[in-house]
Design an enzyme around this catalytic site. Structure first.
Site, short mmCIF file in Angstrom:
data_model
loop_
_atom_site.label_atom_id
_atom_site.label_comp_id
_atom_site.label_asym_id
_atom_site.label_seq_id
_atom_site.Cartn_x
_atom_site.Cartn_y
_atom_site.Cartn_z
N ILE A 201 -24.92 -66.34 32.53
CA ILE A 201 -26.10 -66.71 31.75
C ILE A 201 -25.61 -67.46 30.51
CG2 ILE A 201 -28.12 -65.92 30.50
CD1 ILE A 201 -28.30 -63.58 32.39
N ASP A 260 -32.00 -56.14 25.40
CA ASP A 260 -31.57 -55.24 26.45
C ASP A 260 -32.12 -53.84 26.23
OD1 ASP A 260 -29.93 -56.97 28.01
OD2 ASP A 260 -28.45 -56.92 26.41
N LYS A 292 -21.07 -56.00 24.84
CA LYS A 292 -22.35 -55.36 24.52
C LYS A 292 -22.15 -53.97 23.98
CE LYS A 292 -25.12 -57.44 28.11
NZ LYS A 292 -25.60 -57.21 29.48
#
Lengths: 496, 496
Positions: A201, A260, A292
């Site tokens: 992405i 998220d 993340k």
């Protein structure tokens, strides 16, 4: 009322949209963002209506179809369709309930997911759903029902195997193409590994982008089943099969703000595993300042959640924490990463040692926990004996690629230059964000051959003037942009 | 890169959107939902980019412009524009912060509102902002800075008067056209009342729709100023002036789910008052089972918030609670409501007594608190003497309408029928939702003459066969639909 279709040739993105002339809209009392029922013969779909204020694009009596409703209704330019005002789907009410702090039961969650898959919700409504779950507002039960709904509203592989193993990485580490090494090792051991991977992405390459250098990765479900039944494994693009169609749509909405919600993250990962029928899943959580998951504490929290939710869905979940601070492997970008993988499988001395070590650790654990008590030494045997490479060649062949491709045929992009150390000392930090950015500006992943090749890793001693990495850019212009970025000096930090 | 504009003739709704050919997009590394800078001569704007996957609508070298960017860049079909990838505005980061539970300072809030007004945020991002505030997640300080930001990023009237009075109703009561009676009374007393009103969103008529029966209501700010300086008052459409441009955009996003985050509701109302320079505001909160505010407790909570936030902005806020259970007045629908207003101002015996009573109560309170201690009796004097009506004629004339229009010239729609009581007894309940729906299906407010006229009100005794109300529908088909709905018998409840 009957209207004549005009094909707008525009993708609306996540939702079905049709465009009405304002006079027609007024006649049947339709306002912007209302839903309409469109009928052609026996088929009918629901779509969002938008309204054109003048007559240049849409004349009275015409209806503009964006790509999604055209495909879903099986219609074409010039066809006549019936149109009626539709009620809002129940899903809209449930989303509002969740946004107001309510809890969704399994039925409500399923209605939301079903309406998402059926393109009945507008982007705005989907955004409201995402935010109703953000950051930690999905309960365990809701997360489980979200996962189940994603699976039941998507395709499933329905493999006959009783024991199916799978792996997942939460991401954020450039290079790190473990899947393409682990899948052939496990399949060579006789395990069933139907691996679906994602495309990039924002990173310079996803596993699907890299595998695509060696073989096609957009494979329909029926063919995946055949490949896996024949070879024991596959490495395909998950987006090419509708295993988790709802999730793909939600990700498009989450992307602009990189949102998220924890429950969605869990559901997104576990639904894909559940829909291939996985019974055992190893999840790799790289912990690092640019991934993340930034702390061991957060990783441990996620591990617990993965195990509970996965367990409720009948999956045995194992989690490992790995170092996510630096890149893994030498090549960054699809072609350069595919080359590293082939080096490794072919036992070529140019193979990156850190990637090999990580793959053996993971494959060893997966083997040990699935009937091969020798674990890592068995994994090494399969690699050293060439059996893993032979298995990879089988998989490449079955997916439609050239199994005999040599890593030396994988040529990086032409516009290359070296980046050298400006002083001697120790390489104390590689900024993963900046490194990924270099490869992206060079053209990866759209230009498969673009990227960079690392000669030094964290903690290596370096001498002034030594090559740190080589950049391969897709054009002279891109090369220029990369040089400007590298000149800012944020990629590598050398102490000395 | 330079691209040639193709006019798509489509309104995107709230955001600037342009459409690129996928090959052009790839060349400059633009993905769906990215922002681009568009340049034509010295002008430049930021827009969201979408991507066409084939070449039928947009050919390579072309760029599809939706209405918003075309207008904002002052461009037309065939013009050449320069295009560049733009950074995300800081507002996106602030929205994510708020969504994650953070607090926004005045500067951050202003950046969000500014980006909203400048069409720099996508619908998805605006939806994330709305939900970050829902249902009660804006603090008092945030509500104040949101209000200030809406005002400072919109137009203001800048009237010279030191004391400016205004009113607002939180809505939900059919009929209830108090503004069109109160404004002329107050202006006749010499007060300054620059009233901006809204159009209907889901109801059969907003004040702006009803006033439009008598005079144009889309009036630019400079002319509003002139009208108010001359007559002391006006009744115009707020959406025709950019007094609260950001708010108008947020309402479009909130509408599909009817989301009313409390802080946004307060900011929305108070910003409009602040931007006309109001120093005194009376807020009417109808409390009823079908209005937004269903309990006195909730009304009291809102009153406190209105007073605090308004006070911080230098406005004296007064709040009254009124009965929101039944309709007010006899006519429902723009023409029929305008007729009621004219009856009332002209002291015609056909004027609805409940509307008169409510208007006198409110106008009396506003007069008493603004230098006219006689209050309600002064209001009645202005009404009875015809001074209020004369003032209304002045206002109608200045706004460009016919001041001499008689209520008998205001003819309702042709397709009419009576709805009669099915039994004798007492009218114990009128369902405001159902009543509004009847008028909407009849065609209101788009068809100004459509609607209904009430002969009975709550608590009235009725005899079997007596006319309860008359429906005026815009077409035979609409009449049929209304009859079907009325047959369900949910509008009136008679005990007996």
């Amino acid at each position: 009322m009957k209207l004549k279709i005009k094909d707008m040739d525009v993708e609306a993105g996540t939702t079905r949209v049709v465009l009405l002339h304002h006079k027609d809209a007024k006649l049947i009392d339709i306002r912007p963002m209302d839903r309409v029922i469109l009928k052609k013969g026996k088929r009918q779909i629901i779509s969002i209506a938008d309204i054109a204020e003048s007559s240049r694009t849409i004349k009275q009596g015409e209806i503009g179809f964006f790509d999604e409703p055209l495909r879903d209704l099986g219609a074409k330019e010039g066809d006549k369709v019936g149109i009626l005002l539709a009620k809002k789907p129940d899903a809209v009410r449930h989303i509002k309930k969740k946004l107001g702090g309510g809890r969704l039961n399994a039925k409500e969650m399923n209605e939301i997911v079903k309406s998402t898959v059926n393109n009945e919700l507008s982007q705005i409504e989907l955004a409201f759903f995402v935010s109703s779950c953000y950051p930690n507002r999905l309960s365990l039960d809701e997360t489980i029902s979200l996962t189940r709904s994603i699976v039941s509203n998507g395709e499933s592989l329905n493999l006959k195997n009783k024991r199916i193993v799978d792996k997942h990485c939460t991401g954020g580490v450039p290079g790190n193409r473990t899947t393409m090494v682990i899948v052939p090792i496990l399949a060579a051991a006789g395990l069933c590994v139907p691996k679906t991977s994602s495309r990039s992405i924002t990173s310079p390459a996803g596993t699907a982008d890299t595998m695509e250098v060696l073989a096609p990765v957009t494979v329909p479900a029926a063919k995946i089943k055949k490949i896996v039944e024949k070879t024991g494994g596959c490495i395909v693009w998950g987006g090419g099969v509708n295993l988790a169609a709802a999730d793909d749509k939600l990700i498009k909405i989450r992307h602009p703000l990189s949102l998220d919600p924890e429950g969605m993250l869990l559901a997104s990962i576990l639904a894909k595993k559940h829909s291939v029928g996985a019974t055992y899943v190893l999840i790799d959580i790289p912990v690092g300042k640019e991934t993340k998951i930034k702390s061991l504490r957060h990783a441990q929290h996620l591990k617990r959640k993965f195990k509970i939710v996965g367990g409720k869905l009948g999956m045995e979940i194992h989690v490992i924490f790995t170092n996510g601070n630096g890149p893994i492997g030498n090549g960054i970008g699809p072609t350069l990463e595919a080359r590293d993988v082939l080096y490794l499988l072919r036992r070529d001395p140019r193979a990156p040692i850190d990637l090999e070590r990580k793959c053996l650790r993971m494959a060893g654990k997966m083997l040990r926990e699935n009937g091969f008590p020798e674990g890592i030494s068995h994994a090494r045997k399969l690699l050293d004996s060439g059996k893993a490479y032979e298995k990879m060649k089988e998989i490449i062949k079955e997916q439609g690629g050239n199994p005999n491709i040599s890593p030396d045929e994988l040529r990086p992009a032409q516009h290359s230059f070296h980046v050298r150390a400006e002083k001697s000392g120790r390489l104390v930090n590689i900024d993963n964000f900046a490194l990924s950015r270099v490869a992206s500006i060079a053209g990866a992943p759209d230009d498969k051959a673009a990227g960079l090749y690392l000669f030094k890793h964290e903690k290596d001693p370096v001498w002034k003037g030594e090559v740190l990495f080589t950049v391969y850019a897709g054009s002279a212009e891109k090369q220029k942009f990369v040089k400007e970025m590298v000149a800012r000096g944020t990629v590598f930090k050398i102490n000395g």
